[in-house]
Design an enzyme around this catalytic site. Structure first.
Site, PDB file in Angstrom:
ATOM      1  N   LYS A  35       0.840  -1.202   0.000  1.00  0.00           N
ATOM      2  CA  LYS A  35       0.000   0.000   0.000  1.00  0.00           C
ATOM      3  C   LYS A  35       0.877   1.256   0.000  1.00  0.00           C
ATOM      4  CE  LYS A  35      -0.236  -0.693   4.963  1.00  0.00           C
ATOM      5  NZ  LYS A  35      -0.745  -1.665   5.925  1.00  0.00           N
ATOM      6  N   ARG A 133     -10.453  -1.509  14.663  1.00  0.00           N
ATOM      7  CA  ARG A 133     -10.481  -0.695  13.445  1.00  0.00           C
ATOM      8  C   ARG A 133     -11.624  -1.148  12.529  1.00  0.00           C
ATOM      9  NH1 ARG A 133      -4.826   0.135  10.343  1.00  0.00           N
ATOM     10  NH2 ARG A 133      -5.198  -2.001   9.659  1.00  0.00           N
ATOM     11  N   HIS A 162      -5.984  -8.671  12.707  1.00  0.00           N
ATOM     12  CA  HIS A 162      -4.849  -7.744  12.727  1.00  0.00           C
ATOM     13  C   HIS A 162      -4.495  -7.405  14.175  1.00  0.00           C
ATOM     14  CE1 HIS A 162      -2.032  -5.023  10.939  1.00  0.00           C
ATOM     15  NE2 HIS A 162      -2.664  -3.911  11.260  1.00  0.00           N
ATOM     16  N   ARG A 218       1.644 -11.385   6.573  1.00  0.00           N
ATOM     17  CA  ARG A 218       1.410 -10.133   5.822  1.00  0.00           C
ATOM     18  C   ARG A 218       2.415  -9.045   6.197  1.00  0.00           C
ATOM     19  NH1 ARG A 218      -3.916 -10.422   8.061  1.00  0.00           N
ATOM     20  NH2 ARG A 218      -3.300  -8.568   9.223  1.00  0.00           N
ATOM     21  N   TYR A 262      15.547  30.745   6.925  1.00  0.00           N
ATOM     22  CA  TYR A 262      14.346  31.444   7.401  1.00  0.00           C
ATOM     23  C   TYR A 262      14.309  31.553   8.926  1.00  0.00           C
ATOM     24  CZ  TYR A 262      12.108  30.998   2.806  1.00  0.00           C
ATOM     25  OH  TYR A 262      11.798  31.093   1.487  1.00  0.00           O
ATOM     26  N   CYS A 309      13.974  24.393   4.229  1.00  0.00           N
ATOM     27  CA  CYS A 309      13.053  25.123   3.362  1.00  0.00           C
ATOM     28  C   CYS A 309      12.271  24.124   2.503  1.00  0.00           C
ATOM     29  CB  CYS A 309      13.821  26.086   2.452  1.00  0.00           C
ATOM     30  SG  CYS A 309      15.055  27.081   3.312  1.00  0.00           S
ATOM     31  N   MET A 310      11.408  24.644   1.639  1.00  0.00           N
ATOM     32  CA  MET A 310      10.607  23.752   0.800  1.00  0.00           C
ATOM     33  C   MET A 310      11.494  22.944  -0.156  1.00  0.00           C
ATOM     34  SD  MET A 310       7.396  24.623  -1.701  1.00  0.00           S
ATOM     35  CE  MET A 310       6.404  25.393  -0.444  1.00  0.00           C
ATOM     36  N   ASP A 311      12.558  23.592  -0.667  1.00  0.00           N
ATOM     37  CA  ASP A 311      13.347  22.967  -1.726  1.00  0.00           C
ATOM     38  C   ASP A 311      14.840  22.836  -1.420  1.00  0.00           C
ATOM     39  OD1 ASP A 311      10.939  23.347  -3.344  1.00  0.00           O
ATOM     40  OD2 ASP A 311      11.545  25.458  -3.308  1.00  0.00           O
TER      41      ASP A 311
HETATM   42  C1  LIG Z   1      -0.105  -2.396   6.687  1.00  0.00           C
HETATM   43  C2  LIG Z   1      -0.660  -3.678   7.153  1.00  0.00           C
HETATM   44  C3  LIG Z   1       0.166  -4.802   7.327  1.00  0.00           C
HETATM   45  C4  LIG Z   1       1.681  -4.726   7.238  1.00  0.00           C
HETATM   46  O1  LIG Z   1       2.165  -4.055   8.401  1.00  0.00           O
HETATM   47  P1  LIG Z   1       3.716  -3.957   8.752  1.00  0.00           P
HETATM   48  O2  LIG Z   1       3.746  -3.459  10.140  1.00  0.00           O
HETATM   49  O3  LIG Z   1       4.309  -3.009   7.770  1.00  0.00           O
HETATM   50  O4  LIG Z   1       4.287  -5.326   8.606  1.00  0.00           O
HETATM   51  C5  LIG Z   1      -0.446  -6.006   7.622  1.00  0.00           C
HETATM   52  N1  LIG Z   1      -1.783  -6.090   7.781  1.00  0.00           N
HETATM   53  C6  LIG Z   1      -2.606  -5.024   7.653  1.00  0.00           C
HETATM   54  C7  LIG Z   1      -4.055  -5.182   7.844  1.00  0.00           C
HETATM   55  C8  LIG Z   1      -2.066  -3.787   7.365  1.00  0.00           C
HETATM   56  O5  LIG Z   1      -2.865  -2.719   7.260  1.00  0.00           O
END
Ligand SMILES: *Cc1c(COP(=O)(O)O)cnc(C)c1O
Length: 385
Positions: A35, A133, A162, A218, A262, A309-311
């Site tokens: 992601k 969540r 999770h 995951r 700045y 700064c920005m850049d």
């Molecule tokens: C982002 C995410 C992960 C991976 O998490 P890490 O801490 O980067 O390993 C696994 N499961 C879900 C649901 C997530 O949102």
């Protein structure tokens, strides 16, 4: 190409995937979290390398992220970790993404959209065992699993949960979640329903909770080369994949007392050499690093002085630096002599995830895929091709 770029060390990504694979054993699958453009690394090359290393599943957060991967010709399952709006669901189905089922209402939305396209889709049941969540309660899980597997248009291809604190080793809350989740899966099986792939482990759980590995893990951050938190024992040597670098574009000798940047919050404490580097918060390099961050030039660390700064930002090279105009400057990366994203995160009170995600589109990504260790500390003056 401009001086500032993010070099993505795909050889380090390969190394990290192999480390995780060795750690979990050969019979578990890996679903790689990609992601937010693969945590800022650039999703397309990351997915290609991950596929070539045997990663079988990918996880994304938005429907558009899923479409971006699918339209590059990736056939692997793509798990949609966040909930889309009902009006986005037709695209979820059209592009063969795998959504999560969390409740009856959303199940119905999925079913109707699948029926409308005449396509049977795979879904995973998401159980909230303590993250707070999204997901159904453990009590609702059995009924939802039954409704899913009874549907003509949905196939239950997985059940998942999770963890909020899996980055803390030996934490009783995580252990209790694993037990609760395993009980839900058992109850589904006892009813004669095939739950599909069982998965729960983020990076923290991959490292600290082998009982959470089930059929698939995951991980995200580990594969990009960082531990999810400071608390974990550093038992495996993951290598940072992103290297943020720039060049010195201006050098000046200044007398003691010269104001820099700045707000004039900084004045040279002695006669010194100040370098200007063409990177700033407009690239996603946090302004909070003003007066705190450090960079690596020719194997030595130097402080960022004055406001970012920005850049552009300024670095104090002191009086005896061998640095020259157009030298390479490393903001963070795999070189152990210099700062990494974890060090930066510590300085500004965040996590390495945010540091790499924040490096934005203005910074071109350059990919290297040498099967070797990161560059030695003495940098050549010329940038890599
Ligand atoms: C982002 C995410 C992960 C991976 O998490 P890490 O801490 O980067 O390993 C696994 N499961 C879900 C649901 C997530 O949102």
């Amino acid at each position: 190409m401009r001086a500032t770029k993010a070099i993505i060390h795909l050889e380090n990504l390969r190394h990290n995937i192999r480390l995780v694979r060795r750690h979990i054993g050969p019979d578990k699958r890996i679903c790689m979290a990609v992601k937010a453009d693969a945590y800022g690394h650039g999703v397309h090359r990351v997915v290609q390398v991950a596929l070539s290393e045997g990663v079988e599943y990918f996880a994304i957060a938005t429907v558009q992220e899923g479409i971006d991967i699918r339209t590059e010709g990736v056939d692997a399952p793509i798990l949609l970790l966040s909930l889309p709006l009902p009006e986005e669901v037709p695209e979820v189905i059209r592009y063969g993404l795998t959504p999560l089922v969390t409740d009856r209402l959303f199940l119905q939305v999925l079913e109707e959209a699948a029926a409308a396209q005449g396509r049977r889709i795979e879904v995973h049941l998401k159980v909230d065992t303590g993250m707070g969540r999204i997901g159904c309660t453990p009590q609702e899980a059995l009924e939802l699993a039954a409704a899913t597997s009874a549907s003509r248009w949905l196939r239950l291809a997985g059940v998942c949960t999770h963890f909020p604190v899996a980055d803390l080793p030996d934490n009783p809350f995580t252990t209790a979640q694993i037990r609760r989740f395993a009980a839900v899966v058992d109850a589904i099986r006892v009813q004669g329903i095939d739950p599909g792939l069982i998965h729960a482990a983020n990076s923290g759980a991959v490292l600290g909770y082998p009982a959470s590995h089930f059929d698939m893990v995951r991980p995200g951050i580990l594969l990009y080369g960082y531990y999810p938190s400071q608390e974990q024992p550093r038992s495996l040597s993951f290598l940072p994949v992103m290297e943020l670098e720039s060049r010195i574009v201006f050098l000046k000798r200044v007398p003691k007392g010269t104001p820099i940047s700045y707000g004039m919050t900084y004045h040279a404490e002695r006669e010194t050499t100040i370098a200007t580097i063409p990177i700033g918060y407009g690239d996603g390099y946090s302004r909070l690093l003003s007066g705190r961050g450090e960079v690596l030039v020719r194997g030595r660390r130097y402080p960022i002085v004055g406001r970012i700064c920005m850049d552009q930002l300024m670095v104090d090279l002191g009086s005896d630096s061998p640095a020259e105009l157009y030298d390479r400057v490393t903001l963070f990366g795999p070189d152990p002599e210099g700062p990494d994203a974890e060090r930066i995160a510590t300085l500004i009170g965040t996590i390495p995830y945010e540091v790499t995600c924040d490096i934005n589109k203005r910074v071109p990504r350059l990919y290297t895929d040498r099967e070797e260790k990161p560059r030695p500390t003495a940098f050549p003056t010329a940038p890599p091709d």
